[in-house]
Enzyme design. Structure first.
Site, PDB file in Angstrom:
ATOM      1  N   LYS A  62      -3.144 -15.291   3.380  1.00  0.00           N
ATOM      2  CA  LYS A  62      -2.777 -13.916   3.280  1.00  0.00           C
ATOM      3  C   LYS A  62      -2.798 -13.604   1.608  1.00  0.00           C
ATOM      4  O   LYS A  62      -2.663 -14.369   0.698  1.00  0.00           O
ATOM      5  CB  LYS A  62      -1.315 -13.643   3.401  1.00  0.00           C
ATOM      6  CG  LYS A  62      -0.900 -12.295   3.064  1.00  0.00           C
ATOM      7  CD  LYS A  62       0.832 -12.098   3.230  1.00  0.00           C
ATOM      8  CE  LYS A  62       1.277 -12.776   4.248  1.00  0.00           C
ATOM      9  NZ  LYS A  62       3.042 -12.250   4.356  1.00  0.00           N
ATOM     10  N   CYS A  80      -6.393  -1.475  -6.797  1.00  0.00           N
ATOM     11  CA  CYS A  80      -7.050  -1.251  -5.474  1.00  0.00           C
ATOM     12  C   CYS A  80      -6.280  -1.635  -4.079  1.00  0.00           C
ATOM     13  O   CYS A  80      -5.587  -2.495  -4.076  1.00  0.00           O
ATOM     14  CB  CYS A  80      -8.407  -1.993  -5.516  1.00  0.00           C
ATOM     15  SG  CYS A  80      -9.339  -1.932  -3.960  1.00  0.00           S
ATOM     16  N   CYS A  82      -7.939  -0.598  -0.976  1.00  0.00           N
ATOM     17  CA  CYS A  82      -8.797  -0.636   0.060  1.00  0.00           C
ATOM     18  C   CYS A  82      -9.826  -1.859   0.144  1.00  0.00           C
ATOM     19  O   CYS A  82     -10.563  -1.950   1.077  1.00  0.00           O
ATOM     20  CB  CYS A  82      -9.959   0.807  -0.310  1.00  0.00           C
ATOM     21  SG  CYS A  82     -10.812   0.593  -1.610  1.00  0.00           S
ATOM     22  N   CYS A  91      -8.579  -0.983  -9.387  1.00  0.00           N
ATOM     23  CA  CYS A  91      -9.226   0.285  -8.730  1.00  0.00           C
ATOM     24  C   CYS A  91     -10.545   0.736  -9.467  1.00  0.00           C
ATOM     25  O   CYS A  91     -10.180   0.855 -10.748  1.00  0.00           O
ATOM     26  CB  CYS A  91      -8.284   1.318  -8.292  1.00  0.00           C
ATOM     27  SG  CYS A  91      -9.206   2.747  -7.605  1.00  0.00           S
ATOM     28  N   HIS A  95     -12.332   3.762  -3.168  1.00  0.00           N
ATOM     29  CA  HIS A  95     -11.902   4.246  -1.867  1.00  0.00           C
ATOM     30  C   HIS A  95     -12.308   5.596  -1.462  1.00  0.00           C
ATOM     31  O   HIS A  95     -12.429   5.952  -0.397  1.00  0.00           O
ATOM     32  CB  HIS A  95     -10.375   4.170  -2.036  1.00  0.00           C
ATOM     33  CG  HIS A  95      -9.771   5.045  -3.382  1.00  0.00           C
ATOM     34  ND1 HIS A  95      -9.973   4.631  -4.467  1.00  0.00           N
ATOM     35  CD2 HIS A  95      -9.436   6.295  -3.671  1.00  0.00           C
ATOM     36  CE1 HIS A  95      -9.408   5.368  -5.565  1.00  0.00           C
ATOM     37  NE2 HIS A  95      -9.365   6.639  -4.656  1.00  0.00           N
TER      38      HIS A  95
END
Length: 113
Positions: A62, A80, A82, A91, A95
């Protein structure tokens, strides 16, 4: 109880079968109801059925990142969500393309200092 089932149905976007609908409680007695919800992927071949994380740290069970707000160098930092960013975990706006291609609505996590 019916309101709870209807609310869960609206929140999850799934219909709750009639057999799962709660039975009315006897007069003066409280009733405990248990409801299990299982998410199922749509059976399509579009990009939306592909995993959201195609390549980031796939050797981990994970992927979890922690950021201390006082350690941020900028007053506002976008992270981020996405998994498409070339600058992950930051980011880069990837996205936007992902959302157009898949109909998704994911955006960044904004952290303020």
């Amino acid at each position: 109880m019916a309101a709870l089932a209807n609310g869960l149905s609206a929140f999850c976007g799934v219909a709750i079968p009639a057999e799962a609908a709660p039975v009315s409680a006897r007069a003066g007695r409280s009733q405990r109801v248990s409801l299990a919800v299982r998410a199922e992927a749509a059976e399509t071949t579009t990009a939306s059925s592909a995993p959201i994380n195609p390549s980031i740290r796939k050797d981990s069970d994970k992927v979890v990142d922690t950021v201390q707000a006082d350690e941020l160098s900028k007053p506002l930092t976008a992270y981020c969500r996405c998994w498409r960013s070339e600058t992950f975990p930051l980011c880069n706006g990837a996205h936007v393309k992902h959302n157009k291609e898949t109909g998704d609505n994911v955006g960044p996590l904004l952290l303020k200092k």
